[in-house]
Scaffold this motif. Sequence first.
Motif, PDB file in Angstrom:
ATOM      1  N   LEU A 182       0.875  -1.359   0.050  1.00  0.00           N
ATOM      2  CA  LEU A 182       0.025  -0.133   0.060  1.00  0.00           C
ATOM      3  C   LEU A 182       0.858   1.211   0.040  1.00  0.00           C
ATOM      4  N   LYS A 183       2.134   1.255   0.521  1.00  0.00           N
ATOM      5  CA  LYS A 183       2.959   2.359   0.584  1.00  0.00           C
ATOM      6  C   LYS A 183       3.339   2.831  -0.821  1.00  0.00           C
ATOM      7  N   ARG A 184       3.259   2.209  -1.874  1.00  0.00           N
ATOM      8  CA  ARG A 184       3.686   2.702  -3.225  1.00  0.00           C
ATOM      9  C   ARG A 184       3.035   3.973  -3.470  1.00  0.00           C
ATOM     10  N   PRO A 185       3.435   4.955  -3.947  1.00  0.00           N
ATOM     11  CA  PRO A 185       2.773   6.079  -4.317  1.00  0.00           C
ATOM     12  C   PRO A 185       1.391   5.979  -5.226  1.00  0.00           C
ATOM     13  N   ALA A 186       1.580   5.041  -6.209  1.00  0.00           N
ATOM     14  CA  ALA A 186       0.412   4.852  -6.998  1.00  0.00           C
ATOM     15  C   ALA A 186      -0.942   4.355  -6.397  1.00  0.00           C
ATOM     16  N   ALA A 205       1.965  -1.811  14.523  1.00  0.00           N
ATOM     17  CA  ALA A 205       2.190  -0.397  14.337  1.00  0.00           C
ATOM     18  C   ALA A 205       3.385   0.230  14.836  1.00  0.00           C
ATOM     19  N   HIS A 206       4.355  -0.534  15.431  1.00  0.00           N
ATOM     20  CA  HIS A 206       5.534   0.231  15.759  1.00  0.00           C
ATOM     21  C   HIS A 206       6.566   0.431  14.796  1.00  0.00           C
ATOM     22  N   HIS A 207       5.944  -0.199  13.614  1.00  0.00           N
ATOM     23  CA  HIS A 207       6.889  -0.241  12.430  1.00  0.00           C
ATOM     24  C   HIS A 207       6.376   1.301  11.621  1.00  0.00           C
ATOM     25  N   LEU A 208       5.377   2.119  12.156  1.00  0.00           N
ATOM     26  CA  LEU A 208       5.129   3.382  11.786  1.00  0.00           C
ATOM     27  C   LEU A 208       6.056   4.354  12.399  1.00  0.00           C
ATOM     28  N   THR A 209       7.188   4.534  11.959  1.00  0.00           N
ATOM     29  CA  THR A 209       8.208   5.180  12.782  1.00  0.00           C
ATOM     30  C   THR A 209       8.627   6.763  12.085  1.00  0.00           C
ATOM     31  N   THR A 218      12.702  12.799  10.529  1.00  0.00           N
ATOM     32  CA  THR A 218      12.432  11.770   9.117  1.00  0.00           C
ATOM     33  C   THR A 218      11.485  10.825   9.535  1.00  0.00           C
ATOM     34  N   LYS A 219      10.602  10.876   8.475  1.00  0.00           N
ATOM     35  CA  LYS A 219       9.401  10.009   8.459  1.00  0.00           C
ATOM     36  C   LYS A 219       9.681   8.822   7.616  1.00  0.00           C
ATOM     37  N   LYS A 224       4.182   7.533   6.612  1.00  0.00           N
ATOM     38  CA  LYS A 224       3.790   8.364   5.771  1.00  0.00           C
ATOM     39  C   LYS A 224       2.536   7.993   5.345  1.00  0.00           C
ATOM     40  N   LEU A 225       2.335   6.605   5.118  1.00  0.00           N
ATOM     41  CA  LEU A 225       1.103   5.888   4.677  1.00  0.00           C
ATOM     42  C   LEU A 225       0.106   6.212   5.953  1.00  0.00           C
ATOM     43  N   ALA A 226       0.344   5.841   6.960  1.00  0.00           N
ATOM     44  CA  ALA A 226      -0.593   6.015   8.120  1.00  0.00           C
ATOM     45  C   ALA A 226      -1.181   7.539   8.285  1.00  0.00           C
ATOM     46  N   GLU A 227      -0.136   8.340   8.037  1.00  0.00           N
ATOM     47  CA  GLU A 227      -0.502   9.935   8.169  1.00  0.00           C
ATOM     48  C   GLU A 227      -1.214  10.384   7.097  1.00  0.00           C
TER      49      GLU A 227
END
Length: 340
Positions: A182-186, A205-209, A218-219, A224-227
């Motif tokens: 899912l974190k791919r921009p497209a 969720a600790h991998h959302l760092t 630095t995100k 950035k996906l979760a944000e």
Amino acid sequence: GVFIGPEPGGYARVFFQKHGERQVSASTLVSALTWDEEVISHVRPATPEALERLWLALEAEQLPLLENSATLIAAKVDLLPHQLVLTHRIANTSPRRFLIADSVGLGKTIETALVLRELASRGELTRALIVVPAGLVNNWRRELNDTFHLDFEVFGSEGDVTDRKSNAFAKHNRLIASIDTLKRPARLKRILEAPRWDLIVFDEAHHLTAYQTGAKVTKTLNFKLAEALRDHSRDLLLLSATPHQGDHFRFWMLIRLLNPSLFLSTADMLQNRYRLNAVVFRRTQADACDAQGNPLFTRRQVHTAAFPLSEPETKFYEALLDYLRDGYNLAEASGDRKSV
């Protein structure tokens, strides 16, 4: 509206909550009860017949919930008190944005499934997205579908659903997907173009760092996906048995995904830790019990054993302490404690 006073020519001034003060024809005014008077006017003696009607009304209101409870009890899993309590608290809260930080083995996946089922039974959940590490996709599919019959599909190249011909996130309402997919921009663009979700869940969720180096933040792509998705969903659940990772800043950034205004800074978070109770559920193995109140896990028993040291053992012990003390002092003087 609230009558303020008469006006010449057969008019009156009236204040309306939505529109403010208006001038209306006095002939259109009709006396009405205030809210307090309305409540008092419906007060009746507590006769047996009135109490029976009230009881029947409450029973009718609870029938859908009882039907759902029967389904949960029939699930292929023994539900534990802490799981049911958490489900009740989340389902009856708004907004539902929480970090479930129960220890390993206490059933965070089961708790999520219970929340999904409860919200679906109330008609409050149509679209849900479960975002998990790639290695856990099939585990989540089995738990949600085989145990709780929630009918989730897997998104990805080897899953039930792909987005090669159309926007799968718009066509399918219940999806499980790996975070790397899912974190791919497209892909993120397509998710944001799809209708808003009722609930998004991030496992591990600790991998959302997000890191801080000096004044620079630095995100990671995961963060950035979760944000990006937090405002594209009504409810948000983060699951992690180890959310803090020994870093106050990273933990604060994780909490900000749920409620950006809860703490102003890491210092504010440390000084007002009690506010975490508004967004964090944390139970350890020592807190867990079965339906009869018996501990689920054996309590650890610690005993101190004292014994005298011989003269050679004493000399060795003192020499070891001197060595370690000198090493730490040297590392501290050089500014590198990791070299010890």
